[in-house]
Scaffold this motif. Structure first.
Motif, PDB file in Angstrom:
ATOM      1  N   GLN A 207       0.836  -1.205   0.000  1.00 12.59           N
ATOM      2  CA  GLN A 207       0.000   0.000   0.000  1.00 12.59           C
ATOM      3  C   GLN A 207       0.871   1.255   0.000  1.00 12.59           C
ATOM      4  OE1 GLN A 207      -3.971   0.604   0.591  1.00 12.59           O
ATOM      5  NE2 GLN A 207      -2.718   1.765  -0.829  1.00 12.59           N
ATOM      6  N   THR A 208       1.906   1.245   0.808  1.00 11.32           N
ATOM      7  CA  THR A 208       2.827   2.379   0.866  1.00 11.32           C
ATOM      8  C   THR A 208       3.482   2.608  -0.489  1.00 11.32           C
ATOM      9  OG1 THR A 208       3.281   1.926   3.203  1.00 11.32           O
ATOM     10  CG2 THR A 208       4.892   3.264   2.008  1.00 11.32           C
ATOM     11  N   GLN A 209       3.910   1.538  -1.132  1.00 15.41           N
ATOM     12  CA  GLN A 209       4.540   1.646  -2.449  1.00 15.41           C
ATOM     13  C   GLN A 209       3.554   2.191  -3.474  1.00 15.41           C
ATOM     14  OE1 GLN A 209       6.281  -2.010  -3.877  1.00 15.41           O
ATOM     15  NE2 GLN A 209       6.756  -1.156  -5.883  1.00 15.41           N
ATOM     16  N   ALA A 210       2.306   1.743  -3.402  1.00 14.03           N
ATOM     17  CA  ALA A 210       1.297   2.197  -4.359  1.00 14.03           C
ATOM     18  C   ALA A 210       1.025   3.692  -4.214  1.00 14.03           C
ATOM     19  CB  ALA A 210       0.009   1.401  -4.171  1.00 14.03           C
ATOM     20  N   VAL A 211       0.994   4.187  -2.988  1.00 16.43           N
ATOM     21  CA  VAL A 211       0.792   5.631  -2.768  1.00 16.43           C
ATOM     22  C   VAL A 211       1.969   6.408  -3.348  1.00 16.43           C
ATOM     23  CG1 VAL A 211       0.586   7.432  -1.021  1.00 16.43           C
ATOM     24  CG2 VAL A 211      -0.668   5.284  -0.740  1.00 16.43           C
ATOM     25  N   GLY A 212       3.182   5.890  -3.144  1.00 18.36           N
ATOM     26  CA  GLY A 212       4.353   6.547  -3.711  1.00 18.36           C
ATOM     27  C   GLY A 212       4.304   6.597  -5.227  1.00 18.36           C
ATOM     28  N   GLU A 213       3.874   5.492  -5.845  1.00 22.66           N
ATOM     29  CA  GLU A 213       3.758   5.467  -7.304  1.00 22.66           C
ATOM     30  C   GLU A 213       2.718   6.483  -7.783  1.00 22.66           C
ATOM     31  OE1 GLU A 213       5.434   3.841  -9.524  1.00 22.66           O
ATOM     32  OE2 GLU A 213       6.524   2.309  -8.409  1.00 22.66           O
ATOM     33  N   LEU A 214       1.608   6.592  -7.053  1.00 26.69           N
ATOM     34  CA  LEU A 214       0.565   7.547  -7.428  1.00 26.69           C
ATOM     35  C   LEU A 214       1.084   8.975  -7.398  1.00 26.69           C
ATOM     36  CD1 LEU A 214      -2.415   8.426  -7.949  1.00 26.69           C
ATOM     37  CD2 LEU A 214      -2.719   8.369  -5.460  1.00 26.69           C
ATOM     38  N   LEU A 215       1.797   9.320  -6.319  1.00 26.53           N
ATOM     39  CA  LEU A 215       2.272  10.700  -6.143  1.00 26.53           C
ATOM     40  C   LEU A 215       3.589  10.963  -6.854  1.00 26.53           C
ATOM     41  CD1 LEU A 215       1.435  11.239  -2.358  1.00 26.53           C
ATOM     42  CD2 LEU A 215       0.019  11.719  -4.360  1.00 26.53           C
ATOM     43  N   GLY A 216       4.248   9.911  -7.329  1.00 20.81           N
ATOM     44  CA  GLY A 216       5.533  10.098  -7.995  1.00 20.81           C
ATOM     45  C   GLY A 216       6.646  10.439  -7.039  1.00 20.81           C
ATOM     46  N   ALA A 217       6.501  10.031  -5.783  1.00 21.38           N
ATOM     47  CA  ALA A 217       7.503  10.317  -4.756  1.00 21.38           C
ATOM     48  C   ALA A 217       7.524   9.177  -3.750  1.00 21.38           C
ATOM     49  CB  ALA A 217       7.199  11.637  -4.042  1.00 21.38           C
ATOM     50  N   ALA A 218       8.698   8.730  -3.397  1.00 23.96           N
ATOM     51  CA  ALA A 218       8.822   7.631  -2.444  1.00 23.96           C
ATOM     52  C   ALA A 218       8.251   8.034  -1.090  1.00 23.96           C
ATOM     53  CB  ALA A 218      10.288   7.227  -2.293  1.00 23.96           C
ATOM     54  N   MET A 219       7.526   7.119  -0.467  1.00 25.20           N
ATOM     55  CA  MET A 219       7.048   7.305   0.889  1.00 25.20           C
ATOM     56  C   MET A 219       8.081   6.673   1.826  1.00 25.20           C
ATOM     57  SD  MET A 219       4.137   8.966   0.657  1.00 25.20           S
ATOM     58  CE  MET A 219       4.965   9.896  -0.664  1.00 25.20           C
ATOM     59  N   LEU A 220       8.823   7.510   2.544  1.00 24.86           N
ATOM     60  CA  LEU A 220       9.984   7.041   3.299  1.00 24.86           C
ATOM     61  C   LEU A 220       9.607   6.361   4.610  1.00 24.86           C
ATOM     62  CD1 LEU A 220      12.310  10.105   2.676  1.00 24.86           C
ATOM     63  CD2 LEU A 220      12.066   8.017   1.316  1.00 24.86           C
ATOM     64  N   GLU A 221       8.413   6.653   5.146  1.00 19.39           N
ATOM     65  CA  GLU A 221       7.948   6.001   6.369  1.00 19.39           C
ATOM     66  C   GLU A 221       6.465   5.688   6.226  1.00 19.39           C
ATOM     67  OE1 GLU A 221       9.188   7.496  10.266  1.00 19.39           O
ATOM     68  OE2 GLU A 221      10.423   9.005   9.256  1.00 19.39           O
ATOM     69  N   SER A 222       5.988   4.773   7.051  1.00 20.38           N
ATOM     70  CA  SER A 222       4.564   4.460   7.043  1.00 20.38           C
ATOM     71  C   SER A 222       4.157   3.933   8.413  1.00 20.38           C
ATOM     72  CB  SER A 222       4.240   3.422   5.963  1.00 20.38           C
ATOM     73  OG  SER A 222       4.879   2.183   6.254  1.00 20.38           O
ATOM     74  N   THR A 223       2.870   4.042   8.716  1.00 19.25           N
ATOM     75  CA  THR A 223       2.348   3.513   9.973  1.00 19.25           C
ATOM     76  C   THR A 223       0.883   3.152   9.788  1.00 19.25           C
ATOM     77  OG1 THR A 223       2.140   3.934  12.356  1.00 19.25           O
ATOM     78  CG2 THR A 223       1.645   5.770  10.893  1.00 19.25           C
ATOM     79  N   VAL A 224       0.444   2.148  10.532  1.00 17.02           N
ATOM     80  CA  VAL A 224      -0.952   1.725  10.529  1.00 17.02           C
ATOM     81  C   VAL A 224      -1.569   2.128  11.866  1.00 17.02           C
ATOM     82  CG1 VAL A 224      -2.527  -0.237  10.437  1.00 17.02           C
ATOM     83  CG2 VAL A 224      -0.489  -0.204   8.971  1.00 17.02           C
ATOM     84  N   VAL A 225      -2.718   2.798  11.820  1.00 15.51           N
ATOM     85  CA  VAL A 225      -3.371   3.308  13.024  1.00 15.51           C
ATOM     86  C   VAL A 225      -4.816   2.827  13.045  1.00 15.51           C
ATOM     87  CG1 VAL A 225      -3.933   5.361  14.378  1.00 15.51           C
ATOM     88  CG2 VAL A 225      -1.901   5.369  12.908  1.00 15.51           C
ATOM     89  N   ASP A 226      -5.189   2.106  14.119  1.00 14.71           N
ATOM     90  CA  ASP A 226      -6.583   1.700  14.299  1.00 14.71           C
ATOM     91  C   ASP A 226      -7.218   2.569  15.380  1.00 14.71           C
ATOM     92  OD1 ASP A 226      -5.489   0.750  16.647  1.00 14.71           O
ATOM     93  OD2 ASP A 226      -5.740  -1.370  16.134  1.00 14.71           O
ATOM     94  N   ALA A 227      -8.464   2.276  15.759  1.00  6.89           N
ATOM     95  CA  ALA A 227      -9.185   3.121  16.715  1.00  6.89           C
ATOM     96  C   ALA A 227      -8.455   3.207  18.054  1.00  6.89           C
ATOM     97  CB  ALA A 227     -10.609   2.587  16.908  1.00  6.89           C
TER      98      ALA A 227
END
Length: 463
Positions: A207-227
């Motif tokens: 998912q993180t990679q896909a967002v980076g591909e969409l924006l044309g910029a690498a996403m260097l960090e990621s986190t999952v947050v639930d309630a």
């Protein structure tokens, strides 16, 4: 001491001891090492001495033999039992000397080869680094814009995607970008699909990679947050004051009335997940914008490191603490509805490319390529006496589909005409687009590759 040593007259023992000390002292001087009184050298010491010393001097070799005697181990070391000592034979010492000569020869050959490689490198600054930012030849690596994907998880499915950016690594502020989870993009392994498919199949990294591909910029960090995690994060500054635009019900009961409300920590997850019947995801993300603004305002008002739990220098805590006190851009990715039914029954969205590129370039001024080769690497060098020009222009170039990796000064600060030199025909389009952005410059093809950049922009007086 052995039984044989114990039987020697005292004077002879003292003479032998003096001779041993004298040999050890001469050997120490020869080796330039400190030999302090001890029961015996360690195995590591023995190895070091044998490699470092090679001599035809018999007396020195004898001293080496005494130094290189291993100390007894096991029961003999603890019970006082006689130790067994053995020194290297003459042929072993000769062999050690021969090996040393060979190793020295190899070392000299490698040193020469390494020197020739560096000197023939296209990166000449390796040999003579320049530390003065005002001097010709100075170059500095550009830190990429810090980016983080926050994935809101509800019962194992992706519910919302937020991208955080910190454009100024030395200051505060940054960007908060809401990305509809059903935005269509080239998802790795799935081709053109809504973004949510990557996470819903159980892979936050994809998912993180896909967002980076969409924006044309690498996403260097990621986190999952639930309630539960949302409640922990917001608790230090809760409740949050929000002017809620819609009446929101959960399980048939009005949970969040319209108008000013105080959002408790445990209410954050349900508030972000709540959706009106028939409501577009874009309308729901407007409430996400209100939440982020209220949370950042509360963190800024608190002002303490405890305003957000967790680490200070990494993770979501670092991003929120840095964003809060500065100028913040909070927006939703510009999209438009996709053709009904093309991507399933639920509404999907396609990016508005022109507006998206402009927004991303503002929020991520120094992007890194989301994958190797997707952005051409650019070096921007100032060729005039105004050495601030390169840094100020560098942030204008990423919309050309490039990443600026180096900023500095050319070998000469008296360049008349700006040049955009690219290596290989594959980077010509990006080079010409850079020329269009600059409104000046001559595009040329470089015949020698660089290890650090695909395109070198040298700024001249014509700019």
């Amino acid at each position: 001491m052995t039984d044989e040593d114990a039987s020697l007259p005292d004077d002879q023992s003292r003479d032998d001891a003096d001779a041993d000390a004298d040999r050890a002292a001469r050997l120490a001087a020869l080796l330039s090492v400190d030999i302090s009184p001890r029961s015996g050298p360690s195995v590591d010491d023995v190895g070091a001495v044998e490699v470092e010393v090679a001599t035809d001097d018999v007396e020195t070799a004898d001293a080496l033999g005494e130094l290189a005697t291993p100390v007894g181990t096991g029961d003999a070391a603890t019970t006082g039992a006689p130790e067994t000592r053995s020194g290297p034979s003459r042929w072993q010492r000769v062999l050690a000397g021969t090996v040393l000569v060979v190793l020295l020869g190899i070392g000299v050959a490698l040193a020469y080869a390494g020197t020739r490689i560096v000197r023939s490198s296209t990166e000449g600054e390796v040999l003579t680094p320049v530390d003065d930012p005002e001097a010709p030849g100075y170059e500095a690596v550009v830190d990429p814009t810090a980016t983080m994907v926050v994935m809101h998880d509800v019962d194992g499915l992706i519910d919302a995607i937020t991208v955080l950016t910190l454009p100024d690594p030395d200051g505060t502020g940054g960007g908060v970008l809401m990305v509809p989870a059903r935005t269509v993009a080239d998802v790795p392994l799935y081709d053109e699909s809504p973004l949510e498919i990557a996470y819903d199949l159980g892979d936050p990294d994809l998912q993180t990679q896909a967002v980076g591909e969409l924006l044309g910029a690498a996403m260097l960090e990621s986190t999952v947050v639930d309630a539960e995690r949302w409640a922990d994060l917001v608790a230090p500054v809760a409740p949050l004051e929000i002017d809620n635009p819609n009446e929101l019900s959960i399980d048939g009961e009005v949970r969040f009335p319209p108008g000013p409300i105080e959002l408790e920590a445990e209410d954050v997850g349900p508030y972000l997940h709540a959706t009106l019947d028939g409501e577009s995801d874009l309308a729901r993300l407007f409430r996400h914008e209100l939440f982020w603004q209220a949370w950042l305002d509360a963190v800024a008002a608190d002002g303490s490191p405890e305003a957000v739990p967790g680490e200070l220098q990494s993770g979501i805590g670092r991003f929120v603490r840095t964003l809060a006190p500065g100028r913040i851009v909070i927006e939703t990715l510009p999209v438009q509805p996709a053709a009904p039914g093309r991507f399933g029954d639920a509404p999907a969205f396609v990016p508005r490319a022109d507006r998206m590129e402009n927004l991303v370039s503002r929020m991520i001024p120094f992007p890194r390529s989301p994958a190797d080769g997707e952005r051409a690497r650019v070096r921007v060098l100032n060729g005039t006496t105004d050495t601030s020009v390169a840094a100020s222009i560098a942030a204008d170039l990423p919309p050309a589909g490039v990443e600026v990796v180096i900023v500095g000064n050319a070998a000469s600060l008296d360049v008349e005409q700006t040049t955009i030199a690219h290596f290989g025909e594959e980077y010509r389009d990006e080079a010409e687009e850079i020329a269009d952005i600059l409104g000046a410059g001559r595009v040329v093809e470089e015949d020698r590759p660089s290890d650090s950049a695909d395109i070198t922009v040298t700024l001249g007086a014509d700019l």
